[in-house]
Design an enzyme around this catalytic site. Structure first.
Site, PDB file in Angstrom:
ATOM      1  CG  ASP A 141     -48.724 -27.813  23.812  1.00  0.00           C
ATOM      2  OD1 ASP A 141     -49.543 -26.890  24.105  1.00  0.00           O
ATOM      3  OD2 ASP A 141     -48.963 -28.635  23.092  1.00  0.00           O
ATOM      4  CG  HIS A 193     -55.109 -31.634  20.971  1.00  0.00           C
ATOM      5  ND1 HIS A 193     -55.492 -31.540  22.139  1.00  0.00           N
ATOM      6  CD2 HIS A 193     -54.413 -30.421  20.804  1.00  0.00           C
ATOM      7  CE1 HIS A 193     -55.407 -30.482  22.829  1.00  0.00           C
ATOM      8  NE2 HIS A 193     -54.486 -29.699  22.073  1.00  0.00           N
ATOM      9  N   GLY A 194     -55.317 -33.365  16.974  1.00  0.00           N
ATOM     10  CA  GLY A 194     -55.143 -34.767  15.964  1.00  0.00           C
ATOM     11  C   GLY A 194     -55.800 -34.299  14.713  1.00  0.00           C
ATOM     12  CB  SER A 247     -53.329 -29.127  12.564  1.00  0.00           C
ATOM     13  OG  SER A 247     -51.980 -29.261  13.059  1.00  0.00           O
ATOM     14  CG  ASN A 305     -51.261 -24.277  20.299  1.00  0.00           C
ATOM     15  OD1 ASN A 305     -50.744 -23.063  20.097  1.00  0.00           O
ATOM     16  ND2 ASN A 305     -51.580 -24.770  21.397  1.00  0.00           N
ATOM     17  NE  ARG A 343     -47.603 -35.278  16.551  1.00  0.00           N
ATOM     18  CZ  ARG A 343     -48.354 -35.708  17.519  1.00  0.00           C
ATOM     19  NH1 ARG A 343     -49.228 -36.592  17.484  1.00  0.00           N
ATOM     20  NH2 ARG A 343     -47.985 -35.363  18.821  1.00  0.00           N
TER      21      ARG A 343
HETATM   22  P1  13P Z   1     -53.289 -30.030  16.303  1.00  0.00           P
HETATM   23  O1  13P Z   1     -53.265 -31.516  16.865  1.00  0.00           O
HETATM   24  O2  13P Z   1     -54.444 -29.533  15.712  1.00  0.00           O
HETATM   25  O3  13P Z   1     -52.210 -29.878  15.553  1.00  0.00           O
HETATM   26  O4  13P Z   1     -53.105 -29.246  17.758  1.00  0.00           O
HETATM   27  C1  13P Z   1     -51.703 -29.083  18.547  1.00  0.00           C
HETATM   28  C2  13P Z   1     -52.050 -28.339  19.569  1.00  0.00           C
HETATM   29  O5  13P Z   1     -53.033 -28.026  20.099  1.00  0.00           O
HETATM   30  C3  13P Z   1     -51.057 -28.367  20.644  1.00  0.00           C
HETATM   31  O6  13P Z   1     -51.277 -27.853  21.923  1.00  0.00           O
HETATM   32  O1  G3H Z   2     -51.563 -31.087  22.317  1.00  0.00           O
HETATM   33  C1  G3H Z   2     -51.363 -31.916  21.564  1.00  0.00           C
HETATM   34  C2  G3H Z   2     -50.056 -31.817  21.149  1.00  0.00           C
HETATM   35  O2  G3H Z   2     -50.108 -32.309  19.578  1.00  0.00           O
HETATM   36  C3  G3H Z   2     -48.792 -32.570  21.740  1.00  0.00           C
HETATM   37  O3  G3H Z   2     -49.116 -34.345  21.423  1.00  0.00           O
HETATM   38  O4  G3H Z   2     -48.695 -35.020  23.791  1.00  0.00           O
HETATM   39  O5  G3H Z   2     -48.460 -36.363  21.598  1.00  0.00           O
HETATM   40  O6  G3H Z   2     -46.680 -34.719  22.141  1.00  0.00           O
HETATM   41  P1  G3H Z   2     -48.215 -35.124  22.378  1.00  0.00           P
HETATM   42 ZN    ZN Z   3     -53.167 -28.431  22.449  1.00  0.00          ZN
END
Ligand code: 13P
Ligand code: G3H
Ligand code: ZN
Length: 309
Positions: free
Chosen positions: A82, A180-181, A214, A254, A260
């Site tokens: 990823d 993200h998040g 998410s 994703n 979490r």
């Molecule tokens: P979320 O933070 O919405 O779960 O996205 C995860 C993601 O895009 C990982 O690459």
């Molecule tokens: O791309 C974001 C994913 O939630 C991964 O997060 O870099 O904290 O492992 P992380």
């Molecule tokens: Zn991502």
């Protein structure tokens, strides 16, 4: 290692309008929880490893744990890097046996992103490994900018078509308003579906990837807050928007934040209700079970996305 590639998974998904869940893994309980859900649902699965995960758990532990999960359950798993940030990390993962890698050149100018992606595609394809790339920048609610300003960073449809043509990439992550998040939107959730439709119309055979997907399920946010957490105002992508996105080429969804939240909510509950408990198995076990239930829900929801049309 009996890992599978994403090629067949995506070919079926794009034809039948459903999506494959790509779940981030960081430790044994998370891996076990997700793989058990896929086993129960008899569903294809992508497990993905971020730079943060590699730093936290060490790559060798994650590889061996995924290998063990496959041997234990017989589930078909594609193992994916990823947000790989350069050629070297992608090459390392290809060499380690990953079946898919993401080269995230989205922070680079268009031509540099193309050159970097091409370099990864050449190496990965020579080793039978698929490549995901990214064009456009994911928004962050913390950016605190208006939608029209944010949309300047969204994926340009014509560039997307040129990018895929020139790089030979297998799938493309696009930016249409997710981030993200756990804090994706300040007001009403908004995704640029017109843009997604245009992208899909220009490259209908290219599987598209939705990062930051998410849903930030209320159940888990509420449970976290009930048992001592402080995550007010958390908001994700509503599931009906995921269904809509799946209609227009999104094949990989994703999910990390939902894992979490599910695990943390349950651990918080157990520790709050049983303050005498200090055996990690007594809270990590329920945390793992919460992940299984949540992932079962997500998998069903994504596989049935077309049923909601
Ligand atoms: P979320 O933070 O919405 O779960 O996205 C995860 C993601 O895009 C990982 O690459
Ligand atoms: O791309 C974001 C994913 O939630 C991964 O997060 O870099 O904290 O492992 P992380
Ligand atoms: Zn991502």
């Amino acid at each position: 290692m009996a890992l599978v590639t994403t090629k067949e998974m995506f070919a079926k998904a794009i034809k039948s309008d459903y999506a494959i869940g790509a779940f981030n893994v960081n430790n044994m309980e998370i891996i076990q929880g997700i793989v058990e859900a896929a086993q129960i649902e008899n569903a294809p699965l992508i497990l993905q490893v971020s730079a943060g995960a590699r730093k936290y758990a060490k790559p060798i532990y994650l590889l061996k744990l995924v290998e063990a999960a496959i041997e234990d359950t017989g589930v078909d798993v594609a193992l994916h890097l990823d947000h790989g940030e350069d050629f070297d990390i992608c090459k390392k993962c290809v060499d380690d046996g990953f079946t898919s890698v993401m080269i995230d050149g989205s922070k680079h100018p268009f031509e540099e992103n193309i050159a970097l992606t091409k370099q990864v595609v050449e190496y990965a394809h020579a080793h039978g490994v698929s490549v995901e790339a990214e064009l456009g920048k994911l928004a962050g609610v913390e950016d605190n900018v208006k939608v029209d300003a944010r949309s300047a960073t969204f994926t340009d449809p014509d560039e997307a078509a040129e990018f895929v043509e020139r790089t030979g990439v297998d799938s493309l992550a696009i930016a249409i308003g997710t981030s993200h998040g756990a804090y994706k939107f300040k007001g009403e959730p908004y995704l640029d579906f017109e843009r997604l439709k245009k992208i899909h119309g220009l490259i209908p055979d290219t599987p598209l990837v939705l990062h930051g997907a998410s849903s930030v399920l209320k159940e888990f946010v509420d449970r976290c807050n009930e048992f001592g957490g402080e995550i007010p105002g958390a908001q994700g992508v509503p599931e009906d928007m995921i269904h809509e996105a799946v209609k227009y080429g999104i094949c990989k969804v994703n999910v990390d934040t939902d894992l979490r939240l599910a695990m943390t909510a349950e651990i918080r509950r157990v520790l709050a209700e049983h303050p005498e408990e200090f055996d990690p198995r007594k809270y990590l076990g329920p945390g793992r079970d919460a992940i299984t239930r949540m992932v079962q829900h997500k998998i069903r929801d994504m596989l049935n996305a077309s049923g909601t049309k």
